[in-house]
Motif scaffolding. Sequence first.
Motif, PDB file in Angstrom:
ATOM      1  N   SER A 184      -0.789   4.324 -10.372  1.00 53.98           N
ATOM      2  CA  SER A 184      -1.746   4.096 -11.507  1.00 53.98           C
ATOM      3  C   SER A 184      -3.324   4.113 -10.764  1.00 53.98           C
ATOM      4  CB  SER A 184      -1.639   3.041 -12.340  1.00 53.98           C
ATOM      5  OG  SER A 184      -0.524   2.977 -12.819  1.00 53.98           O
TER       6      SER A 184
ATOM      7  N   THR B 233      -2.544  -5.255  -2.812  1.00 50.73           N
ATOM      8  CA  THR B 233      -2.442  -5.185  -4.156  1.00 50.73           C
ATOM      9  C   THR B 233      -3.567  -6.290  -4.737  1.00 50.73           C
ATOM     10  OG1 THR B 233      -1.003  -7.149  -4.665  1.00 50.73           O
ATOM     11  CG2 THR B 233       0.262  -4.804  -4.223  1.00 50.73           C
TER      12      THR B 233
ATOM     13  N   ILE C  87      -2.780  -0.374  -3.103  1.00 48.32           N
ATOM     14  CA  ILE C  87      -4.090   0.400  -3.413  1.00 48.32           C
ATOM     15  C   ILE C  87      -4.242   1.339  -2.087  1.00 48.32           C
ATOM     16  CG2 ILE C  87      -6.346   0.267  -3.675  1.00 48.32           C
ATOM     17  CD1 ILE C  87      -6.035  -2.561  -4.825  1.00 48.32           C
TER      18      ILE C  87
ATOM     19  N   ARG D 156      -6.867   0.793 -17.172  1.00 46.44           N
ATOM     20  CA  ARG D 156      -5.760   1.196 -16.393  1.00 46.44           C
ATOM     21  C   ARG D 156      -5.345   2.555 -16.936  1.00 46.44           C
ATOM     22  NH1 ARG D 156      -0.174   0.920 -16.972  1.00 46.44           N
ATOM     23  NH2 ARG D 156       1.018   0.935 -15.084  1.00 46.44           N
TER      24      ARG D 156
ATOM     25  N   PRO E 273      -9.088  -5.920  -5.399  1.00 45.94           N
ATOM     26  CA  PRO E 273      -8.913  -4.932  -4.820  1.00 45.94           C
ATOM     27  C   PRO E 273      -9.196  -4.740  -3.385  1.00 45.94           C
ATOM     28  CG  PRO E 273      -9.672  -4.454  -7.039  1.00 45.94           C
ATOM     29  CD  PRO E 273     -10.283  -5.751  -6.774  1.00 45.94           C
TER      30      PRO E 273
ATOM     31  N   SER F 270      -4.200   3.396  -7.027  1.00 43.93           N
ATOM     32  CA  SER F 270      -2.969   2.798  -6.539  1.00 43.93           C
ATOM     33  C   SER F 270      -1.731   3.671  -6.348  1.00 43.93           C
ATOM     34  CB  SER F 270      -2.416   1.415  -7.264  1.00 43.93           C
ATOM     35  OG  SER F 270      -2.083   1.947  -8.472  1.00 43.93           O
TER      36      SER F 270
ATOM     37  N   SER G 138      -1.565  -4.663  -9.340  1.00 41.11           N
ATOM     38  CA  SER G 138      -1.388  -3.577  -9.217  1.00 41.11           C
ATOM     39  C   SER G 138      -0.340  -3.094  -8.251  1.00 41.11           C
ATOM     40  CB  SER G 138      -2.917  -2.954  -8.600  1.00 41.11           C
ATOM     41  OG  SER G 138      -2.970  -3.464  -7.186  1.00 41.11           O
TER      42      SER G 138
ATOM     43  N   SER H 240       4.116   5.831 -11.817  1.00 40.38           N
ATOM     44  CA  SER H 240       3.928   4.358 -11.932  1.00 40.38           C
ATOM     45  C   SER H 240       5.267   3.793 -12.275  1.00 40.38           C
ATOM     46  CB  SER H 240       3.063   4.064 -12.994  1.00 40.38           C
ATOM     47  OG  SER H 240       3.148   2.959 -13.633  1.00 40.38           O
TER      48      SER H 240
ATOM     49  N   ARG I 126      -2.370  -8.711 -14.817  1.00 38.10           N
ATOM     50  CA  ARG I 126      -2.060  -7.392 -14.247  1.00 38.10           C
ATOM     51  C   ARG I 126      -1.922  -7.203 -12.771  1.00 38.10           C
ATOM     52  NH1 ARG I 126      -4.072  -2.869 -18.153  1.00 38.10           N
ATOM     53  NH2 ARG I 126      -2.540  -3.211 -19.857  1.00 38.10           N
TER      54      ARG I 126
ATOM     55  N   ASP J  81     -11.401  -3.989 -16.676  1.00 40.41           N
ATOM     56  CA  ASP J  81     -10.683  -3.061 -15.706  1.00 40.41           C
ATOM     57  C   ASP J  81     -10.054  -2.203 -17.069  1.00 40.41           C
ATOM     58  OD1 ASP J  81      -8.631  -2.250 -13.757  1.00 40.41           O
ATOM     59  OD2 ASP J  81      -7.309  -2.880 -15.323  1.00 40.41           O
TER      60      ASP J  81
ATOM     61  N   HIS K 160      -7.391   2.790 -11.956  1.00 37.96           N
ATOM     62  CA  HIS K 160      -8.073   1.564 -12.407  1.00 37.96           C
ATOM     63  C   HIS K 160      -9.431   1.756 -12.446  1.00 37.96           C
ATOM     64  CE1 HIS K 160      -4.663  -1.240 -12.970  1.00 37.96           C
ATOM     65  NE2 HIS K 160      -4.151  -0.577 -11.891  1.00 37.96           N
TER      66      HIS K 160
END
Length: 140
Positions: free
Chosen positions: A34, A79, A102, A47, A74, A31, A99, A53, A97, A45, A36
């Motif tokens: 970050s 996101t 992506i 991370r 994803p 992403s 993201s 970030s 969570r 998952d 994953h």
Amino acid sequence: MNDHPSTSDSSTQITLDKLDAAMSGVWLVISKGSQHIWNLDAMTDTRVPGAASLSGTFALDGRPIPIARVERWPRVGATSLFFFDDPTETARYEHYRQSSRIKSITRVAEIQEDGVPPKLRVDTPPEGTIPGSLKLYKAL
């Protein structure tokens, strides 16, 4: 017919535009800030936050988190959003969570080398991979 056409498909690397519930395997999802590791076989998952970030670090970073349910799978350009039970009080608390946007989704392969436990690796690390981050992941 392939319901999940790859944007890149060679003998060593597969990239997709999206993941979904019908899929399996282990995938590196990069992403904006970050990385994953989505293990669809174990439904976890992991991370790894990057320097970009905006969220910073979380208590469970670098460890596989069991996914309870996925609200948004994803997809490149969007996101993802999933929920997981609190590891200490699973019956009382649920966390989520989400993201950042992506950038890429790449299949991660398990390999075995002469008696060495299998390690996860990306055959050709995608652009934007955080240096050294894949060292965190051992066979799931």
